[in-house]
Enzyme design. Sequence first.
Site, short mmCIF file in Angstrom:
data_model
loop_
_atom_site.label_atom_id
_atom_site.label_comp_id
_atom_site.label_asym_id
_atom_site.label_seq_id
_atom_site.Cartn_x
_atom_site.Cartn_y
_atom_site.Cartn_z
N TYR A 70 9.09 -13.51 -13.55
CA TYR A 70 7.74 -12.67 -13.13
C TYR A 70 6.88 -12.69 -13.95
CZ TYR A 70 5.00 -8.67 -13.12
OH TYR A 70 4.15 -7.68 -12.75
N ASP A 74 7.82 -7.14 6.09
CA ASP A 74 8.00 -8.31 4.82
C ASP A 74 7.35 -8.82 4.79
OD1 ASP A 74 8.99 -8.67 2.14
OD2 ASP A 74 11.63 -7.89 3.44
N PHE A 85 -0.96 1.05 -7.79
CA PHE A 85 -1.83 0.49 -7.06
C PHE A 85 -2.22 0.50 -5.76
CE2 PHE A 85 -1.05 -2.15 -11.22
CZ PHE A 85 -0.91 -1.49 -11.71
N LYS A 137 3.15 -14.87 -12.39
CA LYS A 137 1.85 -14.08 -12.36
C LYS A 137 0.76 -15.08 -12.95
CE LYS A 137 2.46 -9.98 -10.49
NZ LYS A 137 1.85 -9.96 -9.58
N ALA A 182 0.64 -1.12 0.05
CA ALA A 182 -0.06 -0.49 -0.04
C ALA A 182 1.01 1.44 0.17
CB ALA A 182 -0.38 0.09 1.02
N THR A 183 2.72 1.24 0.20
CA THR A 183 2.91 2.58 0.00
C THR A 183 2.81 2.44 -1.45
OG1 THR A 183 5.15 0.94 -0.19
CG2 THR A 183 4.23 1.62 1.90
N ASN A 238 -1.76 -7.44 -3.11
CA ASN A 238 -1.31 -6.49 -4.56
C ASN A 238 -0.24 -6.77 -4.24
OD1 ASN A 238 -1.27 -3.76 -6.01
ND2 ASN A 238 -0.32 -3.81 -4.32
P1 NDP Z 1 5.23 -0.35 -6.63
O1 NDP Z 1 6.42 -0.32 -7.16
O2 NDP Z 1 4.44 0.85 -7.06
O3 NDP Z 1 4.37 -1.17 -5.69
C1 NDP Z 1 4.45 -1.67 -5.34
C2 NDP Z 1 3.83 -2.27 -4.25
O4 NDP Z 1 5.01 -3.61 -2.95
C3 NDP Z 1 5.23 -1.84 -3.08
O5 NDP Z 1 3.59 -0.96 -1.75
C4 NDP Z 1 5.70 -1.98 -2.42
O6 NDP Z 1 6.16 -1.48 -0.56
C5 NDP Z 1 5.38 -3.62 -2.44
N1 NDP Z 1 6.19 -4.80 -1.63
C6 NDP Z 1 7.03 -5.03 -2.49
N2 NDP Z 1 7.94 -5.88 -1.91
C7 NDP Z 1 7.31 -5.85 -0.93
C8 NDP Z 1 7.79 -7.15 0.12
N3 NDP Z 1 8.19 -7.28 0.19
N4 NDP Z 1 6.98 -6.59 1.30
C9 NDP Z 1 5.24 -5.88 1.12
N5 NDP Z 1 5.47 -5.52 0.40
C10 NDP Z 1 6.62 -5.31 -0.81
O7 NDP Z 1 4.46 -1.38 -8.59
P2 NDP Z 1 2.37 -1.32 -8.83
O8 NDP Z 1 1.36 -0.73 -7.90
O9 NDP Z 1 2.73 -1.13 -9.75
O10 NDP Z 1 2.49 -2.75 -8.34
C11 NDP Z 1 1.43 -3.51 -7.33
C12 NDP Z 1 1.02 -5.01 -8.32
O11 NDP Z 1 1.10 -4.86 -9.35
C13 NDP Z 1 2.08 -6.47 -8.33
O12 NDP Z 1 2.17 -6.78 -7.49
C14 NDP Z 1 2.74 -6.06 -9.81
O13 NDP Z 1 3.56 -6.71 -10.00
C15 NDP Z 1 1.09 -6.28 -9.93
N6 NDP Z 1 1.03 -4.71 -11.51
C16 NDP Z 1 2.10 -3.82 -11.72
C17 NDP Z 1 1.67 -3.34 -13.23
C18 NDP Z 1 2.56 -1.94 -13.62
O14 NDP Z 1 2.74 -1.89 -15.71
N7 NDP Z 1 2.57 -1.05 -12.94
C19 NDP Z 1 0.67 -4.54 -14.15
C20 NDP Z 1 0.35 -5.31 -14.00
C21 NDP Z 1 0.35 -5.91 -12.52
P3 NDP Z 1 7.50 -1.18 -0.23
O15 NDP Z 1 8.58 -1.62 -0.86
O16 NDP Z 1 7.57 -0.49 0.75
O17 NDP Z 1 7.30 -2.44 0.25
C1 8X3 Z 2 3.43 -5.22 -15.48
C2 8X3 Z 2 3.49 -5.38 -16.84
O1 8X3 Z 2 4.16 -5.98 -19.22
O2 8X3 Z 2 5.63 -4.94 -17.60
O3 8X3 Z 2 3.51 -6.81 -14.18
O4 8X3 Z 2 5.43 -7.21 -17.42
S1 8X3 Z 2 4.56 -5.89 -18.05
#
Ligand code: NDP
Ligand code: 8X3
Length: 248
Positions: A148, A55, A14, A152, A10-11, A82
Amino acid sequence: MKNTAFITGATSGFGEAMARILSKDGYKLILLGRRQDRLKALANELKNTHIMACDIRDKKAVFDAVDSLPSEFRDIEILINNAGLALGLERVNEASLDDFETMIDTNIKGLLYATKAVLPIMTKRKSGYIFNLGSVAGQWPYPGGNVYGATKAFVKQFSFNLRNDLKGDNIRVTEIAPGIAKTEFSLVRYKGDEQRSNAVYDGTNYLEANDIAKIVLDCINLPKHVNINSLEVMPTTQSWAGFFFEKE
Ligand code: NDP
Ligand code: 8X3
């Protein structure tokens, strides 16, 4: 006040957008992520929020955090799995095994920890909604997507199987598989290289984090007898590149 929505990751991106939209819609929130400063700032702003600075890969920390929830946050109605990441875009030959393990531990095992920790609350209440963040990469291969994309693909198939296992429990499960979206995702994938990350989004349209947050809220607000199993969403400007043929 509505019941509680638990959002992992949530930091930023999405997760942060979902926290804002669900808070506005009246939900209490549990927000999980590693960056405590961001969680605290969000909690101060949104109110009625419990933070879990941990984590997701730390099984004990996740279970302990759920077990010790204050009573007013134990009515978890929505879990949004997420938290996740991609690391690198190298071919398997050149890619780092450590990166592979981090993606598997976060995107697969972390998702399982949160799900297993929260499910007893939902099955006891006979009510709930679980969202799992997949990706177009879980369905469609691309060069360098290797592990990756495979994590997914797990998320998609696990979501379907979870639905089956929850027969009779009145719990909805939806896998959301977004395409390109501008968040911190690429900055993380390219390990802080801003130029490379910005280049991903330059000159094209992309999904905004809030587009996905709105979709989540729309799904929640569908009649409770309606379950979207899987929802793939791309910006209108994104589509497929076709097959590649090696030629002599
Ligand atoms: P961000 O990098 O903006 O957000 C990722 C979030 O995941 C952060 O809040 C981060 O928090 C958290 N996170 C990562 N690793 C850990 C961990 N070990 N423990 C706890 N929290 C963790 O990316 P998105 O918002 O884009 O990604 C959210 C999801 O959507 C992911 O699962 C990603 O794979 C998926 N996604 C993203 C797409 C894109 O193009 N952006 C497309 C399709 C899917 P913190 O670092 O503070 O721990
Ligand atoms: C994030 C979208 O296309 O970079 O999951 O893998 S892509």
